[in-house]
Design a protein around this motif. Structure first.
Motif, PDB file in Angstrom:
ATOM      1  N   LEU A 145      10.177   9.741  -0.432  1.00 34.45           N
ATOM      2  CA  LEU A 145      10.360   8.559  -1.181  1.00 34.45           C
ATOM      3  C   LEU A 145      11.538   8.445  -2.119  1.00 34.45           C
ATOM      4  CD1 LEU A 145       6.655   7.860  -2.281  1.00 34.45           C
ATOM      5  CD2 LEU A 145       7.911   6.601  -0.644  1.00 34.45           C
TER       6      LEU A 145
ATOM      7  N   PHE B   9      10.022   2.737  -4.420  1.00 38.05           N
ATOM      8  CA  PHE B   9       8.380   3.163  -4.288  1.00 38.05           C
ATOM      9  C   PHE B   9       8.109   2.096  -5.683  1.00 38.05           C
ATOM     10  CE2 PHE B   9       4.906   5.276  -5.862  1.00 38.05           C
ATOM     11  CZ  PHE B   9       3.936   5.113  -4.954  1.00 38.05           C
TER      12      PHE B   9
ATOM     13  N   ILE C  86       5.593  -1.054  -4.374  1.00 39.54           N
ATOM     14  CA  ILE C  86       4.180  -0.419  -4.784  1.00 39.54           C
ATOM     15  C   ILE C  86       3.658  -0.675  -6.218  1.00 39.54           C
ATOM     16  CG2 ILE C  86       2.404   1.069  -4.252  1.00 39.54           C
ATOM     17  CD1 ILE C  86       3.807   0.564  -1.563  1.00 39.54           C
TER      18      ILE C  86
ATOM     19  N   LEU D 152      -0.114   7.137  -5.238  1.00 35.55           N
ATOM     20  CA  LEU D 152       0.481   7.743  -3.900  1.00 35.55           C
ATOM     21  C   LEU D 152      -0.962   7.918  -3.151  1.00 35.55           C
ATOM     22  CD1 LEU D 152       2.284  10.873  -5.674  1.00 35.55           C
ATOM     23  CD2 LEU D 152       3.187   8.768  -4.509  1.00 35.55           C
TER      24      LEU D 152
ATOM     25  N   SER E  97      -3.218   5.639  -2.469  1.00 34.84           N
ATOM     26  CA  SER E  97      -3.236   4.466  -2.006  1.00 34.84           C
ATOM     27  C   SER E  97      -2.170   4.250  -0.947  1.00 34.84           C
ATOM     28  CB  SER E  97      -3.170   3.401  -3.031  1.00 34.84           C
ATOM     29  OG  SER E  97      -4.372   3.481  -3.943  1.00 34.84           O
ATOM     30  N   TYR E  98      -0.829   4.707  -1.325  1.00 33.14           N
ATOM     31  CA  TYR E  98       0.149   4.782  -0.284  1.00 33.14           C
ATOM     32  C   TYR E  98      -0.192   5.620   0.889  1.00 33.14           C
ATOM     33  CZ  TYR E  98       5.106   4.768   1.114  1.00 33.14           C
ATOM     34  OH  TYR E  98       6.198   4.671   1.871  1.00 33.14           O
ATOM     35  N   ASP E  99      -1.040   6.579   0.657  1.00 36.13           N
ATOM     36  CA  ASP E  99      -1.107   7.408   1.806  1.00 36.13           C
ATOM     37  C   ASP E  99      -2.010   6.740   2.848  1.00 36.13           C
ATOM     38  OD1 ASP E  99      -0.059   9.728   1.061  1.00 36.13           O
ATOM     39  OD2 ASP E  99      -1.721  10.692   0.186  1.00 36.13           O
TER      40      ASP E  99
ATOM     41  N   GLU F  13       0.053   4.127   4.972  1.00 36.44           N
ATOM     42  CA  GLU F  13       0.852   4.897   5.547  1.00 36.44           C
ATOM     43  C   GLU F  13       0.406   5.676   6.951  1.00 36.44           C
ATOM     44  OE1 GLU F  13       4.744   5.911   6.854  1.00 36.44           O
ATOM     45  OE2 GLU F  13       4.253   4.930   4.604  1.00 36.44           O
TER      46      GLU F  13
ATOM     47  N   LEU G  47      -4.139  -2.234  -1.232  1.00 43.50           N
ATOM     48  CA  LEU G  47      -3.039  -1.977  -0.974  1.00 43.50           C
ATOM     49  C   LEU G  47      -2.553  -2.469   0.402  1.00 43.50           C
ATOM     50  CD1 LEU G  47       0.023  -1.464  -2.507  1.00 43.50           C
ATOM     51  CD2 LEU G  47      -0.550   0.839  -1.500  1.00 43.50           C
ATOM     52  N   THR G  48      -3.267  -1.755   1.412  1.00 46.22           N
ATOM     53  CA  THR G  48      -3.117  -1.868   2.755  1.00 46.22           C
ATOM     54  C   THR G  48      -3.189  -3.251   3.203  1.00 46.22           C
ATOM     55  OG1 THR G  48      -3.804   0.320   3.147  1.00 46.22           O
ATOM     56  CG2 THR G  48      -3.639  -1.106   5.035  1.00 46.22           C
TER      57      THR G  48
END
Length: 416
Positions: free
Chosen positions: A136, A141, A145, A180, A182-184, A187, A213-214
């Motif tokens: 990242l 980021f 995000i 992070l 949430s980002y997982d 992803e 987030l998604t």
């Protein structure tokens, strides 16, 4: 009226006691009925094994696969470098990348006992979030995000509130953890089609953030599901014993000690643990859990055998039960007792009984060992130890001696 799921997975979760909260239970139920759903639980690599405290999550993934869906055991190779503040009173110690990689390997040994890994549609996979987090660009980021998170909302999450209420430091590094995680989820949704994140109820805030987030960035509906936080009937934390953590890898805890942990379950917990930690039919779980008096010991043995078979195999469970019967019913030593092997050079002319109890793992410290002796709970070859100054000679250890802490915990000690 309680919603009755139509999908097999959610039916199992609800009927066996796994289900606490879900972001959209009916929506998730409908999605599960449409076909294979990849779902994940994240595990940070802070040790080279998981312990019983993680077993409820592992069993969820096992049931997911058994009901026709795809488990994703996400390893937190990236997030382990920061530390999850959830449920923690103090900042986590930093771990090197080399140690994290070693821990990931040890944890995989746990998962492969419970899950089938491979390339098939319902085979488990184990990605590592270091694959994307390590690459990242921080500024990008934050730009992409960061706008989807407000400090106001982040301050309302229990993991943050608890630290602040206790006036304990919460570093900015840890504060980033929820972004992070949430980002997982986002992803994993892109890479593997993951549509569900599961975890303990302490993860609810992080999971909801990932769902949100998604939806915002990928315009994709995903779901979150949590289990109740598990404590024993006496209020103590699941996964711990007087001697320490109940590890799931045999190189950290013998299969006999693992079996004995379940055999020592409190009467009030037997039915619940049978439902959560075995695959025994629910009617039989209820029957066994309702037994009273000396008959409840039958249920505890069934629980110990079933849980140990899943973790270590049927032969290990059989050997552990045989050893227990030898030790408890016949007063013998048993072939499968945990054994501490001492170097003759370290023993010299002798070693104190206190040191032996510590080295065997029956006592957490010299102070604990002395207290055990003064309380009358320490035995050497089934004879009570009354003097904490007792010395054990090298000759005595050449034949192996049996140490006992109370009626249920035993170990052998001998010289190499």
């Amino acid at each position: 009226m309680t919603y009755k799921p139509k999908s097999e997975f959610l039916h199992v979760m609800q009927s066996r006691g796994f289900l606490q909260d879900c972001t959209d239970l009916e929506g998730l139920d409908e999605r599960l009925l449409k076909g294979v759903l990849p779902a994940y639980i994240g595990f940070d690599a802070t040790a080279d094994s998981l312990h019983v405290g993680s077993l409820i999550q592992i069993m969820m993934l096992r049931w997911l696969q058994k009901t026709g869906h795809k488990p994703v055991t996400l390893m937190g190779g990236g997030t382990t470098k920061i530390g999850d503040p959830s449920g923690k009173d103090e900042s986590r110690q930093m771990i090197t990348a080399e140690k994290i990689a070693q821990n990931v390997g040890g944890i995989f040994k746990v998962f492969e006992k419970y899950l089938t890994f491979g390339d098939g549609p319902t085979d488990a996979v184990q990605p590592n979030n270091a694959e994307w987090l390590d690459k990242l660009n921080y500024i990008e980021f934050l730009r992409d995000i960061g706008p989807h998170f407000t400090i106001n909302r982040m301050l309302t999450f229990e993991s943050v509130k608890q630290r602040l209420d206790r006036e304990q430091p919460l570093t900015f590094l840890e504060f980033n953890y929820m972004l992070l995680q949430s980002y997982d989820f986002m992803e994993l949704n892109k890479r593997y089609g993951v549509g569900l994140q599961m975890g303990g109820s302490d993860q609810w805030g992080n999971i909801v953030n990932g769902v949100d987030l998604t939806r915002r960035i990928s315009q994709t509906q995903v779901f979150g599901l949590t289990t109740p936080l598990l404590t024993k009937a006496d209020g103590s934390k699941m996964g711990k014993s007087a001697a320490g953590a109940i590890w799931l890898n045999e190189d950290k805890l013998s299969s006999y000690e693992f079996w004995q942990f379940w055999r020592n379950t409190l009467d009030a917990d037997v039915g619940k643990f049978l439902r959560l930690f075995t695959e025994i039919d629910l009617d039989e779980c209820d029957r066994l859990g309702a037994l009273e008096g000396s008959e409840i010991n039958e249920a505890k043995t069934v629980l110990a055998n079933a849980a140990t078979t899943l973790a270590h195999g049927a032969e290990a469970a059989k050997a552990a039960e045989a050893t227990a019967r030898e030790v408890f019913e016949k007063g013998g030593v048993g072939d499968d007792l945990p054994t501490v092997v001492l170097d003759a050079n370290d023993v010299g002319d002798g070693i104190s009984i206190v040191q032996l109890f510590v080295k065997s793992g029956l006592s957490g410290s010299g102070k604990d060992a002395k207290r055990l002796i003064s309380d009358g709970g320490a035995k050497l070859d089934d004879v009570a130890v009354t003097d904490a100054g007792t010395m054990i000679s090298a000759d005595q250890l050449r034949g192996a001696i049996k140490l006992s802490a109370g009626k249920k915990r035993h170990a052998l000690a001998k010289i190499l």
